[in-house]
Design an enzyme around this catalytic site. Structure first.
Site, short mmCIF file in Angstrom:
data_model
loop_
_atom_site.label_atom_id
_atom_site.label_comp_id
_atom_site.label_asym_id
_atom_site.label_seq_id
_atom_site.Cartn_x
_atom_site.Cartn_y
_atom_site.Cartn_z
N HIS A 1 0.84 -1.20 0.00
CA HIS A 1 0.00 0.00 0.00
C HIS A 1 0.87 1.25 0.00
O HIS A 1 0.65 2.19 -0.74
CB HIS A 1 -0.92 0.02 1.23
CG HIS A 1 -1.86 -1.16 1.29
ND1 HIS A 1 -2.96 -1.21 2.08
CD2 HIS A 1 -1.85 -2.34 0.64
CE1 HIS A 1 -3.59 -2.36 1.94
NE2 HIS A 1 -2.92 -3.07 1.07
N ASP B 1 -6.29 4.63 0.50
CA ASP B 1 -6.28 3.49 -0.41
C ASP B 1 -7.56 2.69 -0.23
O ASP B 1 -8.43 3.05 0.57
CB ASP B 1 -5.01 2.64 -0.23
CG ASP B 1 -4.91 2.01 1.13
OD1 ASP B 1 -5.88 1.38 1.57
OD2 ASP B 1 -3.85 2.16 1.78
#
Ligand code: UDP
Length: 481
Positions: A18, A115
């Site tokens: 991420h 995200d």
């Protein structure tokens, strides 16, 4: 008088898979004269060397701050990765709110980017009256899957892996068997299933969804996502901005193993790179089988090996890298493969390895970043999915794009050494491997085109940048203009 540049807060949820694309997105936004602060939640473990190295050498307009560590010691070890990520995010909200307040008082804060799992932070956008974006860091088909789930949930009562027929997540897309759906939807009784079911509802009010893929890689899925906008109210604009992958020079800094130097001495396209990402682990039995398979193949290999674990994502939060993984290899393996293979413990500079001319194939756990990095460097794949949405990714590369062989477990769930040996041999030396490589090189060219000045992804990102630039601040405006 020149206007103060707009400022964006980017909030990556835990995991290198991420942090890497969100940090890279920060760099890309900086090129549009947008300032960025990365606000990084963390769960009490000190930042790893790979995290710190990633955050070095950022442009001056990108800064970062680790949020106060949150306590997750109450979570039991069997909790799904996604739930732990979500709780870390939830528990970080108070500090995130304080950090946003500081930013809104000292900069022209106009938006927040989270995200795909960071949706809990989206409510802060309303509090601060700023734009909100989701960076969907996996495939466009994955997003179609998320949009399909509420309907599939109503249509079926049994577990998806028991469905007799595969399904399509959008008209014309590849067929996907229930067993290849993402992990969070594999058990309908679990809390994480409800979370996944409600994911797109959480996205409904955002300013936009940026997808880390490019139009020509997934035209069917993107057309569906883009055309549905306008038909359905709760469908925000979708932007194809990928491949957003790491290009920075920090790899060499982490190359304690000298893998790049070793690659320099190997013939072109001759080495199979083997890695299961930042979080993937094999059982000890499987690790031995893989070692024997590589040996059997007779091919050159560069293997990033991690200590075995019965949980396939045991090192996701970086907790499993304490002992020496080389101790778990079969006896005599290192001696027998000396000169042919290099074994690197725990971590290697993957992007630099994939971009090296000697690398001819990649045995991957099918993390989406790994797939994009391989596409961007034209390296064909052996798909060995382990957890999260990796089985869905493996369907995309093996059945839709046809740039990968996909391994098949036996009835005990084990990938056997003879199969590994065959695939490795075939990918590096065989005719089928050559066909996969050609297709991969076509995708590499398409990825480059998407990122050209007038390419589809660069244009999409420019549109996002324009929306960010145009944001009118209603609160605190007088402070910063
Ligand atoms: N990575 C790396 N070296 C390693 C393992 C991973 O540089 O030894 C990087 C890799 O290049 C990719 C990311 O970590 O950018 C892993 O992301 P991915 O989505 O492939 O898998 P995840 O680790 O999230 O499962």
């Amino acid at each position: 008088m020149q206007e103060t540049p707009p400022h964006i807060a980017i909030v990556p949820t835990p995991g290198m898979g991420h942090l890497i694309p969100l940090t890279e997105l920060a760099r890309w936004l900086a090129e549009f004269n947008i300032n960025v602060t990365l606000l990084i939640p963390n769960d009490d473990s000190p930042p790893s060397n790979s995290q710190l190295s990633l955050l070095q050498n950022l442009p001056p307009s990108v800064s970062h701050r680790f949020l106060s560590p949150v306590d997750v010691t109450d979570l039991h070890s069997g909790i799904p990765v996604e739930t732990r990520i979500e709780l870390t995010m939830t528990r970080s909200i108070p500090d995130l709110r304080d950090s946003l307040r500081v930013l809104s008082e000292s900069t022209r804060l106009v938006g927040i980017v989270v995200d795909l799992l960071g949706y809990k932070a989206l409510s802060l956008a309303q509090e601060f009256d700023i734009q909100s974006y989701v960076f969907f860091i996996t495939s466009a088909l994955g997003l179609c899957c998320a949009y399909s789930m509420p309907k599939l949930d109503k249509m079926h009562t049994r577990e998806y892996r028991d469905l007799p027929e595969p399904v399509q997540f959008c008209p014309g897309s590849v067929h996907v068997h229930g067993a290849d759906f993402p992990d969070p939807v594999q058990d309908r009784e679990r809390e994480v299933y409800k979370f996944f079911l409600g994911l797109t509802e959480c996205y409904s009010k955002v300013t936009g969804i940026l997808v880390n893929s490019f139009f020509d890689l997934e035209p069917v899925a993107f057309k569906y996502l883009m055309e549905n906008r306008g038909k359905e109210d709760n469908f925000p604009p979708v932007y194809s901005v990928g491949p957003v992958i790491r290009a920075g020079p920090e790899g060499e800094l982490l190359d304690g193993s000298n893998s790049l130097k070793w690659l320099d001495n190997q013939p072109n396209d001759s080495v199979l790179f083997v890695s299961f990402g930042s979080g993937g682990n094999l059982s000890h039995e499987q690790l031995i089988e893989l070692a024997l398979g590589l040996e059997l193949s007779g091919q050159r290999f560069l293997w990033v090996v991690k200590s075995p674990h019965d949980k396939s994502n045991a090192s996701y939060f970086g907790v499993n890298n304490v002992d020496n993984p080389l101790e778990y290899l079969p006896q005599g393996f290192l001696d027998r493969t000396k000169g042919l293979g290099l074994v690197v413990p725990n971590w290697a500079p993957q992007v630099q390895i994939l971009s090296h001319g000697s690398t001819g194939g990649f045995l991957t756990h099918c993390g989406w970043n790994s797939i994009l990095e391989s596409i961007s460097h034209g390296v064909p794949l052996i798909a060995w999915p382990l957890y999260a949405e990796q089985r869905l990714n493996s369907v995309i590369i093996a059945e839709d794009l046809k740039v990968a062989f996909r391994v098949k477990p036996n009835e005990k769930g084990l990938i056997q050494s003879d199969q590994i040996g065959q695939y490795a041999q075939c990918l590096i030396q065989g005719e089928e491997g050559r066909v996969l490589q050609e297709k991969m090189r076509t995708l590499m060219d398409a990825a480059n085109v998407a990122l050209n000045k007038d390419g589809s992804s660069k244009e999409s990102l420019a549109k996002v940048a324009q929306v960010i630039m145009n944001h009118k601040i209603t609160k605190n405006e007088s402070n910063h203009l």
